[in-house]
Design a protein around this motif. Structure first.
Motif, short mmCIF file in Angstrom:
data_model
loop_
_atom_site.label_atom_id
_atom_site.label_comp_id
_atom_site.label_asym_id
_atom_site.label_seq_id
_atom_site.Cartn_x
_atom_site.Cartn_y
_atom_site.Cartn_z
N HIS A 50 0.83 -1.21 0.00
CA HIS A 50 0.00 0.00 0.00
C HIS A 50 0.87 1.26 0.00
CE1 HIS A 50 0.88 -0.41 4.32
NE2 HIS A 50 0.61 0.87 4.42
N GLU A 51 2.07 1.19 0.58
CA GLU A 51 2.99 2.32 0.55
C GLU A 51 3.58 2.51 -0.84
OE1 GLU A 51 5.43 2.81 4.34
OE2 GLU A 51 4.91 0.67 4.42
N VAL A 52 3.86 1.40 -1.53
CA VAL A 52 4.33 1.49 -2.91
C VAL A 52 3.25 2.15 -3.77
CG1 VAL A 52 5.08 0.16 -4.92
CG2 VAL A 52 5.78 -0.55 -2.63
N ALA A 53 2.01 1.74 -3.59
CA ALA A 53 0.90 2.28 -4.38
C ALA A 53 0.73 3.78 -4.15
CB ALA A 53 -0.39 1.54 -4.04
N LEU A 57 6.78 4.79 -0.65
CA LEU A 57 7.87 3.82 -0.54
C LEU A 57 8.35 3.51 -1.96
CD1 LEU A 57 8.10 0.74 1.75
CD2 LEU A 57 8.57 0.47 -0.68
N ASP A 58 9.66 3.66 -2.19
CA ASP A 58 10.25 3.41 -3.50
C ASP A 58 10.67 1.96 -3.60
OD1 ASP A 58 11.67 3.35 -5.85
OD2 ASP A 58 12.77 5.21 -5.48
N HIS A 60 12.30 0.44 -5.76
CA HIS A 60 13.66 0.21 -6.25
C HIS A 60 14.70 0.39 -5.14
CE1 HIS A 60 12.04 -0.11 -10.23
NE2 HIS A 60 11.48 1.07 -10.13
N ARG A 61 14.28 0.93 -4.00
CA ARG A 61 15.19 1.06 -2.86
C ARG A 61 14.87 0.06 -1.75
NH1 ARG A 61 15.63 7.66 -1.98
NH2 ARG A 61 16.59 8.13 -4.01
N GLU A 62 13.66 -0.47 -1.77
CA GLU A 62 13.23 -1.30 -0.65
C GLU A 62 13.22 -2.80 -0.96
OE1 GLU A 62 12.51 -0.14 2.34
OE2 GLU A 62 12.73 1.97 1.82
N ASP A 63 13.24 -3.18 -2.24
CA ASP A 63 13.14 -4.60 -2.54
C ASP A 63 14.49 -5.30 -2.35
OD1 ASP A 63 14.40 -3.44 -4.68
OD2 ASP A 63 13.40 -4.65 -6.20
N LEU A 64 14.44 -6.62 -2.24
CA LEU A 64 15.63 -7.45 -2.03
C LEU A 64 15.72 -8.44 -3.18
CD1 LEU A 64 15.20 -8.26 1.78
CD2 LEU A 64 16.74 -6.57 0.78
N SER A 65 16.87 -8.53 -3.81
CA SER A 65 17.08 -9.44 -4.93
C SER A 65 17.10 -10.89 -4.43
CB SER A 65 18.39 -9.12 -5.64
OG SER A 65 18.79 -10.18 -6.49
N TYR A 66 16.30 -11.75 -5.06
CA TYR A 66 16.33 -13.17 -4.69
C TYR A 66 17.69 -13.79 -5.01
CZ TYR A 66 11.28 -13.45 -3.88
OH TYR A 66 10.01 -13.30 -3.38
N PHE A 67 18.33 -13.33 -6.07
CA PHE A 67 19.65 -13.88 -6.41
C PHE A 67 20.67 -13.54 -5.33
CE2 PHE A 67 17.55 -13.45 -10.57
CZ PHE A 67 17.72 -14.74 -11.05
N MET A 68 20.61 -12.30 -4.80
CA MET A 68 21.49 -11.92 -3.71
C MET A 68 21.18 -12.73 -2.45
SD MET A 68 21.46 -8.55 -1.32
CE MET A 68 19.91 -9.13 -0.68
N GLN A 144 1.47 -4.37 -9.82
CA GLN A 144 0.14 -3.76 -9.69
C GLN A 144 0.20 -2.49 -8.85
OE1 GLN A 144 -1.86 -7.27 -8.14
NE2 GLN A 144 -3.02 -7.51 -10.03
N ALA A 145 0.99 -2.51 -7.78
CA ALA A 145 1.14 -1.32 -6.94
C ALA A 145 1.76 -0.17 -7.74
CB ALA A 145 1.97 -1.64 -5.71
N GLU A 146 2.76 -0.48 -8.57
CA GLU A 146 3.39 0.54 -9.41
C GLU A 146 2.41 1.04 -10.47
OE1 GLU A 146 7.17 1.84 -10.01
OE2 GLU A 146 6.13 2.09 -8.11
N ARG A 147 1.59 0.14 -10.99
CA ARG A 147 0.58 0.55 -11.97
C ARG A 147 -0.38 1.56 -11.37
NH1 ARG A 147 -4.46 -3.23 -13.61
NH2 ARG A 147 -5.63 -1.72 -14.88
N PHE A 148 -0.84 1.29 -10.14
CA PHE A 148 -1.74 2.23 -9.48
C PHE A 148 -1.03 3.55 -9.22
CE2 PHE A 148 -3.24 4.29 -5.61
CZ PHE A 148 -4.59 4.47 -5.92
N ARG A 149 0.22 3.50 -8.76
CA ARG A 149 0.97 4.73 -8.46
C ARG A 149 1.11 5.62 -9.70
NH1 ARG A 149 5.75 6.96 -8.89
NH2 ARG A 149 6.57 5.19 -10.08
N LEU A 150 1.42 5.02 -10.84
CA LEU A 150 1.58 5.80 -12.07
C LEU A 150 0.24 6.38 -12.53
CD1 LEU A 150 4.14 3.54 -13.96
CD2 LEU A 150 4.57 5.75 -12.85
N ARG A 151 -0.84 5.60 -12.39
CA ARG A 151 -2.18 6.13 -12.70
C ARG A 151 -2.52 7.29 -11.78
NH1 ARG A 151 -6.54 3.08 -14.34
NH2 ARG A 151 -7.68 5.00 -13.82
N LEU A 152 -2.20 7.14 -10.51
CA LEU A 152 -2.47 8.18 -9.52
C LEU A 152 -1.69 9.45 -9.86
CD1 LEU A 152 -3.79 8.91 -6.75
CD2 LEU A 152 -1.69 8.06 -5.69
N LEU A 153 -0.42 9.31 -10.20
CA LEU A 153 0.40 10.46 -10.54
C LEU A 153 -0.14 11.16 -11.78
CD1 LEU A 153 2.90 12.16 -9.99
CD2 LEU A 153 4.25 10.50 -11.28
#
Length: 436
Positions: A50-53, A57-58, A60-68, A144-153
């Motif tokens: 909900h913070e991403v949406a 919350l960004d 690209h700064r908060e996610d963790l790579s599964y490979f890492m 989906q959260a990013e999609r909503f954020r871009l629509r909102l913006l």
């Protein structure tokens, strides 16, 4: 090395429970024994969507790579979406992976297992509501959260331009579902909107030009939680200007409005659906017993009718000891199930008899964020059996600590502390709301 030493544990789904289980087993037994499969290449704690949406919350700064995480925690990571299961051959079948332009990256594949854990989570349930799939946005994934954020913006910028030209109008945001996700998103949107004037959208008056409406089918919001918690959350939301309608059944979602069962219409330039969840329908095709919501039915040891397959988290229909209903779809359930299954799977890797005691869920209460400085919660006293109500900054800080506890289970104490400090310092040089 004999077959027993090579017992392969495959976990499908890198959500809170699946990732914690893979990390705990991987640190103990290594990548030859433990494989994690997920359709995304990075992990984010789902209660943060909900913070991403809202843009606070960004990703690209908060996610963790599964490979890492695989490298650091000692498991093997396989990128892909599960499409089927060969139970006789004991292989998980994966779809091909394509890039953003549709070019193939990885082909269809099969991953062998000796023991399989299904932890693929859940998705929004539209309950067959006409127009919901087309016009409403769910918050099941970061995409989906990013999609909503871009629509909102986009809506913000458009409305700001109209206001600058002395045009009238408002932006109506409708949230269907007054559970934790709906309540937290509503509160987060208020805080995001309040910051807009500091980033160039100064023709807007958020209190006047942006209307947020929360629609709930039950008689009260947060209906699964204590009444005091529900009443306090509603008061805090209404103080922030959010309009709340309860006992409303949405029967149709149009492009710019919603209709309820009484024929009433609610304006909705943007609609978020947070009214219910179901497990992915693919689970019903595996030959395992499933519930009407496609959840895999498991026994008290989280085991399916196939002795080599377990299920946990939101995708599992698990008995709740002492209750006449299954375990709820909550992060603390998945966290406790990961700890429980670790002992069983470790025994299988060692070739020993697994613990026989069934899983028992201990309810430590619930916390809901109502903005960055407020929260409400009901905490269960494990020893006393009493419920303690908390509110305000204390509840908010406790809510934030849940995210850190999840990171600690995956990364360890020192790395979690370093990560938290680094993110705190980075926020000093970043805008309050992500506007790109």
């Amino acid at each position: 090395m004999n077959d027993r030493a090579l017992h392969k544990i495959v976990i499908v789904g890198g959500g809170a429970g699946g990732l914690e289980l893979a990390a705990k087993l991987g640190r103990q037994f290594g990548p030859a024994h433990v494989t994690l499969i997920d359709q995304s290449d990075s992990h984010i704690w789902k209660p943060s969507l909900h913070e991403v949406a809202a843009g606070t919350l960004d990703i690209h700064r908060e996610d963790l790579s599964y490979f890492m995480l695989a490298r650091d925690c000692g498991f093997t990571f396989v990128l892909g979406e599960m499409k089927g299961l060969d139970r006789q051959g004991r292989t998980v079948q994966l779809k091909a992976v394509h890039d953003d332009h549709g070019n193939p990256v990885l082909p269809d594949r099969s991953v062998p297992y000796d023991t399989l854990v299904l932890a693929i989570g859940s998705k929004s349930n539209f309950f067959g509501t006409p127009g919901a799939d087309e016009h409403a946005i769910a918050l099941d994934s970061t995409a989906q959260a990013e999609r909503f954020r871009l629509r909102l913006l986009h809506e913000f910028v458009t409305l700001n331009r109209r206001k600058a030209q002395a045009d009238d109008g408002v932006l109506d945001i409708a949230i269907v579902g007054g559970g934790a996700t709906g309540v937290e998103l509503a509160a987060e949107l208020v805080e995001a909107c309040a910051s807009l004037v500091f980033y160039g959208l100064n023709a807007l008056d958020p209190r006047r030009d942006i209307r947020i409406t929360l629609l709930e089918g039950a008689p009260r919001i947060l209906s699964a939680l204590p009444e005091k918690m529900s009443a306090t959350a509603q008061r805090l939301l209404e103080e922030r200007g959010i309009r709340i309608h309860t006992s409303v059944k949405v029967t149709r979602v149009n492009e710019r409005s919603l209709l309820d069962s009484d024929g009433r219409e609610y304006p909705a330039d943007l609609c978020v659906w947070a009214a219910g969840i179901e497990a992915p329908a693919m689970l019903a095709t595996l030959g395992l017993e499933t519930s009407r919501n496609h959840q895999v039915v498991v026994d008290g040891r989280l085991q399916t009718t196939d002795s080599s397959i377990f299920a946990m988290g939101d995708c599992a229909h698990a008995p709740w000891a002492g209750e006449d209903r299954p375990l709820p779809a909550r992060a603390q359930v998945a966290h406790q199930q990961a700890t429980y299954l670790k002992a069983i799977l470790a025994s299988r890797i060692r070739g020993e008899c697994a613990p026989a005691q069934p899983f028992r869920f201990r309810d430590y209460g619930s916390l809901v964020s109502v903005g960055h400085t407020r929260g409400v919660g009901s905490l269960m006293g494990v020893l006393s059996g009493k419920s303690w109500f908390v509110e305000g900054l204390l509840a908010r800080l406790m809510y934030m600590s849940l995210h850190l506890m999840h990171h600690r289970a995956v990364l360890g104490t020192m790395r979690t502390a370093a990560l938290a400090l680094g993110r705190l310092l980075m926020k000093r040089g970043a805008p309050r709301v992500k506007l790109h």
